[in-house]
Design a protein around this motif. Structure first.
Motif, PDB file in Angstrom:
ATOM      1  N   VAL A  46      58.864  61.274  56.605  1.00 60.41           N
ATOM      2  CA  VAL A  46      59.980  61.599  55.723  1.00 60.41           C
ATOM      3  C   VAL A  46      60.990  60.456  55.868  1.00 60.41           C
ATOM      4  O   VAL A  46      61.119  59.868  56.941  1.00 60.41           O
ATOM      5  CB  VAL A  46      60.638  62.945  56.075  1.00 60.41           C
ATOM      6  N   TRP A  47      61.668  60.116  54.776  1.00 58.66           N
ATOM      7  CA  TRP A  47      62.595  58.993  54.824  1.00 58.66           C
ATOM      8  C   TRP A  47      63.856  59.324  54.035  1.00 58.66           C
ATOM      9  O   TRP A  47      63.866  60.205  53.180  1.00 58.66           O
ATOM     10  CB  TRP A  47      61.949  57.719  54.294  1.00 58.66           C
ATOM     11  N   ALA A  48      64.949  58.627  54.361  1.00 58.91           N
ATOM     12  CA  ALA A  48      66.225  58.866  53.687  1.00 58.91           C
ATOM     13  C   ALA A  48      67.127  57.653  53.875  1.00 58.91           C
ATOM     14  O   ALA A  48      66.992  56.888  54.842  1.00 58.91           O
ATOM     15  CB  ALA A  48      66.897  60.119  54.238  1.00 58.91           C
ATOM     16  N   TRP A  49      68.046  57.492  52.924  1.00 60.81           N
ATOM     17  CA  TRP A  49      69.068  56.462  53.028  1.00 60.81           C
ATOM     18  C   TRP A  49      70.331  57.049  53.657  1.00 60.81           C
ATOM     19  O   TRP A  49      70.593  58.244  53.561  1.00 60.81           O
ATOM     20  CB  TRP A  49      69.437  55.918  51.648  1.00 60.81           C
ATOM     21  N   GLY A  50      71.105  56.199  54.257  1.00 55.85           N
ATOM     22  CA  GLY A  50      72.405  56.600  54.788  1.00 55.85           C
ATOM     23  C   GLY A  50      73.231  55.366  55.077  1.00 55.85           C
ATOM     24  O   GLY A  50      72.747  54.233  54.972  1.00 55.85           O
ATOM     25  N   ILE A  51      74.485  55.576  55.425  1.00 62.43           N
ATOM     26  CA  ILE A  51      75.372  54.490  55.825  1.00 62.43           C
ATOM     27  C   ILE A  51      75.889  54.812  57.214  1.00 62.43           C
ATOM     28  O   ILE A  51      76.411  55.917  57.431  1.00 62.43           O
ATOM     29  CB  ILE A  51      76.541  54.310  54.836  1.00 62.43           C
ATOM     30  N   GLY A  53      77.762  55.845  60.268  1.00 64.07           N
ATOM     31  CA  GLY A  53      79.099  56.372  60.509  1.00 64.07           C
ATOM     32  C   GLY A  53      79.781  56.984  59.308  1.00 64.07           C
ATOM     33  O   GLY A  53      80.940  57.376  59.385  1.00 64.07           O
ATOM     34  N   LYS A  54      79.090  57.074  58.168  1.00 64.69           N
ATOM     35  CA  LYS A  54      79.724  57.607  56.969  1.00 64.69           C
ATOM     36  C   LYS A  54      78.796  58.619  56.309  1.00 64.69           C
ATOM     37  O   LYS A  54      77.586  58.580  56.472  1.00 64.69           O
ATOM     38  CB  LYS A  54      80.066  56.489  55.980  1.00 64.69           C
ATOM     39  N   ASN A  55      79.401  59.496  55.527  1.00 62.05           N
ATOM     40  CA  ASN A  55      78.632  60.508  54.809  1.00 62.05           C
ATOM     41  C   ASN A  55      78.558  60.205  53.312  1.00 62.05           C
ATOM     42  O   ASN A  55      78.409  61.110  52.502  1.00 62.05           O
ATOM     43  CB  ASN A  55      79.258  61.893  55.027  1.00 62.05           C
ATOM     44  N   THR A  56      78.709  58.949  52.965  1.00 64.77           N
ATOM     45  CA  THR A  56      78.677  58.572  51.552  1.00 64.77           C
ATOM     46  C   THR A  56      77.251  58.205  51.149  1.00 64.77           C
ATOM     47  O   THR A  56      76.484  57.661  51.953  1.00 64.77           O
ATOM     48  CB  THR A  56      79.597  57.366  51.299  1.00 64.77           C
ATOM     49  N   PRO A  57      76.877  58.488  49.900  1.00 66.74           N
ATOM     50  CA  PRO A  57      75.519  58.164  49.459  1.00 66.74           C
ATOM     51  C   PRO A  57      75.345  56.669  49.252  1.00 66.74           C
ATOM     52  O   PRO A  57      76.303  55.936  48.988  1.00 66.74           O
ATOM     53  CB  PRO A  57      75.401  58.918  48.127  1.00 66.74           C
ATOM     54  N   VAL A  58      74.118  56.224  49.369  1.00 66.32           N
ATOM     55  CA  VAL A  58      73.778  54.819  49.141  1.00 66.32           C
ATOM     56  C   VAL A  58      73.526  54.619  47.651  1.00 66.32           C
ATOM     57  O   VAL A  58      72.920  55.461  46.993  1.00 66.32           O
ATOM     58  CB  VAL A  58      72.534  54.430  49.969  1.00 66.32           C
ATOM     59  N   SER A  59      74.018  53.485  47.119  1.00 65.17           N
ATOM     60  CA  SER A  59      73.823  53.212  45.705  1.00 65.17           C
ATOM     61  C   SER A  59      72.350  52.936  45.419  1.00 65.17           C
ATOM     62  O   SER A  59      71.536  52.765  46.330  1.00 65.17           O
ATOM     63  CB  SER A  59      74.669  52.009  45.269  1.00 65.17           C
ATOM     64  N   GLN A  60      72.031  52.873  44.133  1.00 65.61           N
ATOM     65  CA  GLN A  60      70.641  52.706  43.713  1.00 65.61           C
ATOM     66  C   GLN A  60      70.172  51.252  43.751  1.00 65.61           C
ATOM     67  O   GLN A  60      69.069  50.949  43.308  1.00 65.61           O
ATOM     68  CB  GLN A  60      70.480  53.253  42.279  1.00 65.61           C
ATOM     69  N   ASP A  61      70.995  50.348  44.271  1.00 59.56           N
ATOM     70  CA  ASP A  61      70.619  48.933  44.302  1.00 59.56           C
ATOM     71  C   ASP A  61      69.446  48.657  45.233  1.00 59.56           C
ATOM     72  O   ASP A  61      68.707  47.691  45.048  1.00 59.56           O
ATOM     73  CB  ASP A  61      71.812  48.072  44.750  1.00 59.56           C
ATOM     74  N   LEU A  62      69.289  49.483  46.267  1.00 62.00           N
ATOM     75  CA  LEU A  62      68.266  49.240  47.275  1.00 62.00           C
ATOM     76  C   LEU A  62      67.003  50.041  46.958  1.00 62.00           C
ATOM     77  O   LEU A  62      67.066  51.243  46.732  1.00 62.00           O
ATOM     78  CB  LEU A  62      68.784  49.639  48.658  1.00 62.00           C
ATOM     79  N   THR A  63      65.885  49.343  46.948  1.00 57.87           N
ATOM     80  CA  THR A  63      64.605  50.020  46.713  1.00 57.87           C
ATOM     81  C   THR A  63      63.586  49.519  47.727  1.00 57.87           C
ATOM     82  O   THR A  63      63.350  48.321  47.843  1.00 57.87           O
ATOM     83  CB  THR A  63      64.073  49.753  45.292  1.00 57.87           C
ATOM     84  N   PRO A  64      62.982  50.439  48.490  1.00 51.59           N
ATOM     85  CA  PRO A  64      61.976  50.015  49.476  1.00 51.59           C
ATOM     86  C   PRO A  64      60.634  49.727  48.813  1.00 51.59           C
ATOM     87  O   PRO A  64      60.260  50.375  47.833  1.00 51.59           O
ATOM     88  CB  PRO A  64      61.887  51.216  50.414  1.00 51.59           C
ATOM     89  N   ALA A  65      59.931  48.755  49.349  1.00 50.56           N
ATOM     90  CA  ALA A  65      58.549  48.466  48.942  1.00 50.56           C
ATOM     91  C   ALA A  65      57.672  48.739  50.152  1.00 50.56           C
ATOM     92  O   ALA A  65      57.727  48.014  51.155  1.00 50.56           O
ATOM     93  CB  ALA A  65      58.414  47.017  48.477  1.00 50.56           C
ATOM     94  N   TRP A  66      56.874  49.802  50.068  1.00 51.88           N
ATOM     95  CA  TRP A  66      56.108  50.261  51.224  1.00 51.88           C
ATOM     96  C   TRP A  66      54.900  49.362  51.467  1.00 51.88           C
ATOM     97  O   TRP A  66      54.425  48.669  50.555  1.00 51.88           O
ATOM     98  CB  TRP A  66      55.656  51.704  51.006  1.00 51.88           C
ATOM     99  N   PRO A  67      54.382  49.359  52.700  1.00 53.90           N
ATOM    100  CA  PRO A  67      53.191  48.547  52.994  1.00 53.90           C
ATOM    101  C   PRO A  67      51.997  48.973  52.124  1.00 53.90           C
ATOM    102  O   PRO A  67      51.931  50.105  51.632  1.00 53.90           O
ATOM    103  CB  PRO A  67      52.920  48.841  54.473  1.00 53.90           C
ATOM    104  N   GLU A  68      51.094  48.046  51.943  1.00 54.83           N
ATOM    105  CA  GLU A  68      49.878  48.332  51.171  1.00 54.83           C
ATOM    106  C   GLU A  68      49.129  49.505  51.820  1.00 54.83           C
ATOM    107  O   GLU A  68      48.958  49.562  53.030  1.00 54.83           O
ATOM    108  CB  GLU A  68      48.977  47.101  51.139  1.00 54.83           C
ATOM    109  N   GLY A  69      48.712  50.456  50.982  1.00 48.94           N
ATOM    110  CA  GLY A  69      48.034  51.642  51.486  1.00 48.94           C
ATOM    111  C   GLY A  69      48.959  52.823  51.686  1.00 48.94           C
ATOM    112  O   GLY A  69      48.494  53.919  52.018  1.00 48.94           O
ATOM    113  N   CYS A  70      50.261  52.614  51.492  1.00 47.96           N
ATOM    114  CA  CYS A  70      51.240  53.692  51.626  1.00 47.96           C
ATOM    115  C   CYS A  70      51.801  54.038  50.249  1.00 47.96           C
ATOM    116  O   CYS A  70      52.071  53.149  49.439  1.00 47.96           O
ATOM    117  CB  CYS A  70      52.384  53.295  52.557  1.00 47.96           C
ATOM    118  N   VAL A  71      51.996  55.304  50.006  1.00 50.79           N
ATOM    119  CA  VAL A  71      52.546  55.783  48.742  1.00 50.79           C
ATOM    120  C   VAL A  71      53.762  56.634  49.052  1.00 50.79           C
ATOM    121  O   VAL A  71      53.695  57.561  49.871  1.00 50.79           O
ATOM    122  CB  VAL A  71      51.510  56.617  47.954  1.00 50.79           C
ATOM    123  N   GLY A  72      54.897  56.314  48.408  1.00 50.33           N
ATOM    124  CA  GLY A  72      56.120  57.042  48.679  1.00 50.33           C
ATOM    125  C   GLY A  72      56.676  57.708  47.444  1.00 50.33           C
ATOM    126  O   GLY A  72      56.464  57.255  46.319  1.00 50.33           O
TER     127      GLY A  72
END
Length: 322
Positions: A46-51, A53-72
């Motif tokens: 399971v995965w999640a974004w955070g900042i 020390g803060k409870n503010t949501p992360v903007s949509q600018d960041l997108t992870p690219a998972w290793p080959e063979g992984c589907v997220g």
């Protein structure tokens, strides 16, 4: 007469506007995002974004690219036979976030921490807590993070500038800055290695107060103890500023391997950024010292720095009281 007055006021007003604008942008510091992953079943996370020390949501600018063979999907990642192995990268670093801290908790509660930056936006994983980075890769990453921290840490920069106004570009400046460096290096190392722990709000309040006090002394024309021995003041407050640096390093985390190298190069990065600011200030002095309004601009800048720092002091004390 009026035109002369306007020429005197122009740099003063501009300086105050710039300082207030900087304060509005935030006292410090570089914006980082957390990418946390926890292995809840073999090769399933399971995965999640955070900042940090803060409870503010992360903007949509960041997108992870998972290793080959992984589907997220929105909050899970499922990997094939190899598990979470291969290159994991994050796109969008450098837009709104200067770094991404990847924190992985594997089954068995082993943990891995990686720091991704714009220049090193990917990390190679091996399906376990193994960290294959060499010391040079860690050194590069943490040196850059140290430079970014001091250059985006407005309160730390304003303290250094206040010391410059207090001492001036004299031989005494070298000893003053050296003592400040030694002091914050000591507490940074002690805190990062777990030998010293203090709550962040009081530390931040004292950092703001230190700027107020140095500005007041720089404006004072009397031959005070601070003017005679500025190195003592720089050392005492440097101990507190080191705890502030340590707070940022705690958010980033130290790799289990090469932790000492990461600590050393982060500190060297802070020093490099600090020397860069001093060098730029010297160039500004050379370019403006022949103008008649420099004395007025000096006072205006010190009053601007002091006013912003008073605001920070009271707002940070309010956080402690609340």
């Amino acid at each position: 007469m009026l035109s002369h007055l306007r020429q005197l006021l122009k740099p003063a007003v501009l300086s105050i506007i710039l300082l207030v604008g900087a304060a509005a942008a935030g006292a410090h510091e570089m914006t980082m995002a957390d990418l946390t992953m926890r292995e809840v079943a073999p090769k399933e996370f399971v995965w999640a974004w955070g900042i940090p020390g803060k409870n503010t949501p992360v903007s949509q600018d960041l997108t992870p690219a998972w290793p080959e063979g992984c589907v997220g999907d929105a909050n899970t990642v499922r990997c094939g036979e190899r598990g979470l192995a291969g290159s994991l990268s994050v796109n969008g670093i450098g837009k709104n976030y200067s770094a991404v801290i990847l924190r992985i908790t594997w089954q068995g509660e082993q943990r891995s921490t990686f720091t991704l930056t714009q220049n090193q936006s990917s990390v190679r994983l091996f399906g376990s807590a193994r960290d294959d980075r060499d010391a040079w890769q860690v050194a590069q990453t943490y040196a850059v993070l140290g430079i970014e921290h001091i250059l985006s840490g407005i309160d730390h920069l304003l303290f250094v500038l206040s010391l410059l106004f207090l001492v001036g570009f004299r031989r005494q400046l070298l000893a003053t800055i050296t003592l400040f460096t030694v002091a914050h290096s000591l507490t940074l190392a002690a805190s990062a290695l777990g030998a010293l722990t203090l709550r962040s709000p009081p530390v931040e309040a004292v950092i703001a107060l230190s700027i107020v006090l140095v500005c007041a002394e720089a404006l004072n024309q009397k031959d005070t103890l601070t003017r005679r021995w500025p190195g003592i003041v720089a050392f005492v407050f440097g101990l507190i500023h080191g705890l502030g640096f340590a707070g940022a390093l705690k958010d980033i985390g130290l790799p289990e391997q090469h932790a000492n190298m990461a600590l050393l190069t982060f500190n060297l990065g802070v020093e490099a950024g600090q020397l860069l600011v001093i060098g730029l200030a010297w160039l500004v002095l050379l370019a403006t010292r022949r103008f008649a309004w420099t004395a007025s601009a000096r006072r205006a800048i010190l009053y601007g720095i002091g006013s912003v720092s008073v605001f920070w002091t009271f707002s940070r004390i309010a956080v402690i009281a609340g």
